[in-house]
Design a protein around this motif. Sequence first.
Motif, mmCIF file in Angstrom:
data_model
loop_
_atom_site.group_PDB
_atom_site.id
_atom_site.type_symbol
_atom_site.label_atom_id
_atom_site.label_comp_id
_atom_site.label_asym_id
_atom_site.label_seq_id
_atom_site.Cartn_x
_atom_site.Cartn_y
_atom_site.Cartn_z
ATOM 1 N N THR A 24 40.385 50.109 53.001
ATOM 2 C CA THR A 24 39.988 48.846 52.359
ATOM 3 C C THR A 24 38.657 48.415 52.966
ATOM 4 O OG1 THR A 24 41.179 47.600 54.011
ATOM 5 C CG2 THR A 24 42.364 48.046 51.970
ATOM 6 N N GLY A 25 37.985 47.504 52.295
ATOM 7 C CA GLY A 25 36.760 46.902 52.845
ATOM 8 C C GLY A 25 35.616 47.888 52.981
ATOM 9 N N PRO A 26 34.852 47.771 54.105
ATOM 10 C CA PRO A 26 33.669 48.614 54.270
ATOM 11 C C PRO A 26 34.067 50.096 54.168
ATOM 12 C CG PRO A 26 33.856 47.032 56.076
ATOM 13 C CD PRO A 26 35.110 46.903 55.264
ATOM 14 N N GLY A 27 33.226 50.883 53.557
ATOM 15 C CA GLY A 27 33.568 52.307 53.394
ATOM 16 C C GLY A 27 34.103 52.586 51.998
ATOM 17 N N THR A 28 34.407 51.529 51.249
ATOM 18 C CA THR A 28 34.933 51.769 49.899
ATOM 19 C C THR A 28 33.848 51.601 48.824
ATOM 20 O OG1 THR A 28 35.608 49.464 49.665
ATOM 21 C CG2 THR A 28 37.283 50.992 50.484
ATOM 22 N N GLU A 29 32.668 51.156 49.241
ATOM 23 C CA GLU A 29 31.595 50.790 48.291
ATOM 24 C C GLU A 29 31.331 51.874 47.240
ATOM 25 O OE1 GLU A 29 28.323 48.528 46.766
ATOM 26 O OE2 GLU A 29 30.194 48.041 47.796
ATOM 27 N N ARG A 30 31.233 53.132 47.670
ATOM 28 C CA ARG A 30 30.838 54.193 46.722
ATOM 29 C C ARG A 30 31.892 54.441 45.639
ATOM 30 N NH1 ARG A 30 32.900 59.547 47.986
ATOM 31 N NH2 ARG A 30 34.040 59.486 49.942
ATOM 32 N N TYR A 31 33.099 53.983 45.870
ATOM 33 C CA TYR A 31 34.165 54.166 44.872
ATOM 34 C C TYR A 31 34.162 53.040 43.831
ATOM 35 C CZ TYR A 31 36.096 57.255 48.488
ATOM 36 O OH TYR A 31 36.289 58.233 49.426
ATOM 37 N N LEU A 32 33.359 52.022 44.100
ATOM 38 C CA LEU A 32 33.466 50.798 43.292
ATOM 39 C C LEU A 32 32.368 50.650 42.256
ATOM 40 C CD1 LEU A 32 34.377 48.357 46.213
ATOM 41 C CD2 LEU A 32 35.905 49.747 44.792
ATOM 42 N N VAL A 33 31.328 51.487 42.360
ATOM 43 C CA VAL A 33 30.184 51.387 41.448
ATOM 44 C C VAL A 33 30.073 52.691 40.675
ATOM 45 C CG1 VAL A 33 27.698 50.961 41.296
ATOM 46 C CG2 VAL A 33 29.025 49.989 43.175
ATOM 47 N N ASP A 34 29.889 52.593 39.365
ATOM 48 C CA ASP A 34 29.821 53.823 38.571
ATOM 49 C C ASP A 34 28.439 54.460 38.690
ATOM 50 O OD1 ASP A 34 28.874 51.546 36.883
ATOM 51 O OD2 ASP A 34 28.385 53.207 35.548
ATOM 52 N N HIS A 35 28.342 55.701 38.203
ATOM 53 C CA HIS A 35 27.117 56.498 38.364
ATOM 54 C C HIS A 35 25.878 55.794 37.814
ATOM 55 C CE1 HIS A 35 24.776 60.171 38.792
ATOM 56 N NE2 HIS A 35 24.264 59.882 37.606
ATOM 57 N N ARG A 36 26.035 55.091 36.688
ATOM 58 C CA ARG A 36 24.864 54.438 36.088
ATOM 59 C C ARG A 36 24.670 53.008 36.604
ATOM 60 N NH1 ARG A 36 25.366 54.765 29.803
ATOM 61 N NH2 ARG A 36 23.292 53.844 29.897
ATOM 62 N N ALA A 37 25.531 52.614 37.538
ATOM 63 C CA ALA A 37 25.484 51.257 38.097
ATOM 64 C C ALA A 37 25.594 50.192 36.999
ATOM 65 C CB ALA A 37 24.223 51.057 38.945
ATOM 66 N N LEU A 38 26.426 50.476 35.995
ATOM 67 C CA LEU A 38 26.667 49.485 34.946
ATOM 68 C C LEU A 38 27.733 48.498 35.399
ATOM 69 C CD1 LEU A 38 26.907 51.826 31.790
ATOM 70 C CD2 LEU A 38 24.961 50.422 32.491
ATOM 71 N N TYR A 39 28.664 49.000 36.237
ATOM 72 C CA TYR A 39 29.795 48.163 36.661
ATOM 73 C C TYR A 39 29.937 48.205 38.184
ATOM 74 C CZ TYR A 39 30.962 48.789 31.753
ATOM 75 O OH TYR A 39 30.907 48.824 30.401
ATOM 76 N N ARG A 40 30.218 47.059 38.753
ATOM 77 C CA ARG A 40 30.509 46.970 40.189
ATOM 78 C C ARG A 40 31.868 46.294 40.312
ATOM 79 N NH1 ARG A 40 27.695 47.116 44.858
ATOM 80 N NH2 ARG A 40 25.896 47.775 43.640
ATOM 81 N N GLY A 41 32.886 47.048 40.704
ATOM 82 C CA GLY A 41 34.229 46.488 40.769
ATOM 83 C C GLY A 41 34.627 46.139 42.184
ATOM 84 N N ALA A 42 35.906 45.765 42.330
ATOM 85 C CA ALA A 42 36.487 45.494 43.649
ATOM 86 C C ALA A 42 37.868 46.147 43.640
ATOM 87 C CB ALA A 42 36.610 43.995 43.852
ATOM 88 N N ALA A 43 38.372 46.498 44.820
ATOM 89 C CA ALA A 43 39.678 47.175 44.825
ATOM 90 C C ALA A 43 40.585 46.614 45.905
ATOM 91 C CB ALA A 43 39.496 48.674 45.031
ATOM 92 N N LEU A 44 41.860 46.636 45.604
ATOM 93 C CA LEU A 44 42.863 46.294 46.616
ATOM 94 C C LEU A 44 42.770 47.320 47.750
ATOM 95 C CD1 LEU A 44 45.406 44.525 47.104
ATOM 96 C CD2 LEU A 44 46.713 46.253 45.859
ATOM 97 N N ALA A 45 42.626 48.596 47.347
ATOM 98 C CA ALA A 45 42.486 49.682 48.333
ATOM 99 C C ALA A 45 42.004 50.930 47.614
ATOM 100 C CB ALA A 45 43.839 49.973 48.985
ATOM 101 N N VAL A 46 41.439 51.845 48.396
ATOM 102 C CA VAL A 46 41.110 53.177 47.870
ATOM 103 C C VAL A 46 42.039 54.156 48.565
ATOM 104 C CG1 VAL A 46 39.361 54.985 47.732
ATOM 105 C CG2 VAL A 46 38.679 52.589 47.479
ATOM 106 N N VAL A 47 42.814 54.917 47.778
ATOM 107 C CA VAL A 47 43.712 55.896 48.402
ATOM 108 C C VAL A 47 43.213 57.301 48.094
ATOM 109 C CG1 VAL A 47 45.748 54.407 48.445
ATOM 110 C CG2 VAL A 47 45.348 55.867 46.450
#
Length: 475
Positions: A24-47
């Motif tokens: 969770t938190g720092p370290g998850t950034e790259r999973y939250l933004v798509d390749h074209r940077a059209l969307y920036r999401g947030a996550a409960l966790a990255v598994v």
Amino acid sequence: MSGGNSQALTAALGAVVGEQDCVTGPGTERYLVDHRALYRGAALAVVTPRSVGAVSRVLAFCNERRIGVVPQGGNTSYCGGAVPDESGRQVVLSLERLNRIRSVEASDYSLIAEAGCLLVEVQRAAEAAERFFPLSLGSEGSCQIGGNLSTNAGGTNVLRYGMARDQVLGLEVVLADGRVLSSLPGLRKDNTGYDLDDLFLGAEGTLGIITAASLKLLPLPRAVATAFIAVRDVAAAVALLARLRDATGDRVTSFELVPRLAVELTVKHIPGVVDPLEAPHDWYVLCELASPRAAEPLDEFLEEALAGALESGLVLDAALARNAHQGTAFWRLRESIPEAQRRDGASLKHDISLPVSRLAEFVARASIWLGAQFQEGRLIAYGHVGDGNLHFNLNQAPGASRERFLAREADVRRTIHDLVHDFGGSFSAEHGIGRLKVDELERYASQPKLALMHLLKAALDPQGILNPGKVLHSA
Ligand code: FAD
Ligand code: MLT
Ligand code: ZN
């Protein structure tokens, strides 16, 4: 969800998947933004589960609690399908640690790869067994086979070998409630009822999570010929394809349209790219032939066919690759077009397909409208012309304001997609729907198709946890 509540949930999720594989938190950034940077999401966790069992446990856990799960492969797709929404309540499930080639069976002409294998690793595993896996995309060094199958990716070899879907013998899929459905090791013939595998191919993670696939292999190509060809126009490109298929015993594997502006932009922005021909021309084709027979004189076939096409005026000039290095240079130009476009400024992308026979008329009609109504944009229509698939993209014209260019996105898209529809084409040939094109699907799909899609979604994912809001609006 309160802070305490989400902490308790992520702790429980960590216990399910393994603490080190739940971030969770720092370290998850790259999973939250798509390749074209059209969307920036947030996550409960990255598994990042390491086994099919762990994927299964995560889904069962999330299904019971109605927590959305967003599968993610290499995160190279173009429609925002692999990233979570902004709520912070969804879990990203990355397949990156499920990345083993389980087996290669040279005599069956097949291999079994886990979903997180990079496409290039699948190609290499086949090659090590003197076999060929034909799926090929510009992103092959970073996209995963699970992502390719989930988007039913196309690429540059579809003309001869088909899309990602066509390479599959069997699948292992984890269903929304955690059950595992498997047709591995995969048979060439198996008519035992409905073809369930096909449901998950191109479903973009909305019906199940692919954890492994049995893939068809082919004999290695041992003779290859590549040419960069200037053609009179798009109609000439289409006519040339038919001629080359006839003249070479159908050895054409790739037939890619490249407009002049794409040559200029790649030469300008991509170090090492050079214009393969001396004089400029409006349209080019990058053509490749291949055969598993080393002795087949493909260069001769190509040279002869091109000489005839030169005489008849279809072809204006051509450079034949004299060695593998030159062939690679032609491909570098072609595959750098998206990156060159990106470096040149803002762009609008349309991934369209039409019957090949109608491409030239479409390009002419759309160009007239663009010329009259959209001076802020410059057309770069390129791509898989042999499949009827063009990336009908527009780049910000020199001197045009970025804001004014981007402000036209919706009406330009509407005009182009409506015209494609009138021509009997598709607004998404190979890049899928993701989040970006959900409204387009609602607009252009027939009522029976949409109704059936919703029925399937409800049947396979009754709690609506699998990649919510992608492909279809959430129920
Ligand atoms: P992701 O982007 O991670 O995911 C794509 C979708 O599949 C998402 O909805 C995700 O939730 C879902 N998903 C991912 N893995 C799984 C899984 N294991 N189970 C269930 N669902 C899953 N595409 C083409 O078709 N043809 C091209 O020629 C082409 N060229 C490209 C060139 C470049 C330079 C780039 C950057 C992209 C290109 N693409 C092309 C787009 C992209 O690479 C493909 O769509 C690719 O198949 C996506 O794979 P991925 O692993 O990155 O998937
Ligand atoms: C390609 O064929 O290059 C891609 O599918 C299109 C793109 O990257 O924009
Ligand atoms: Zn493409």
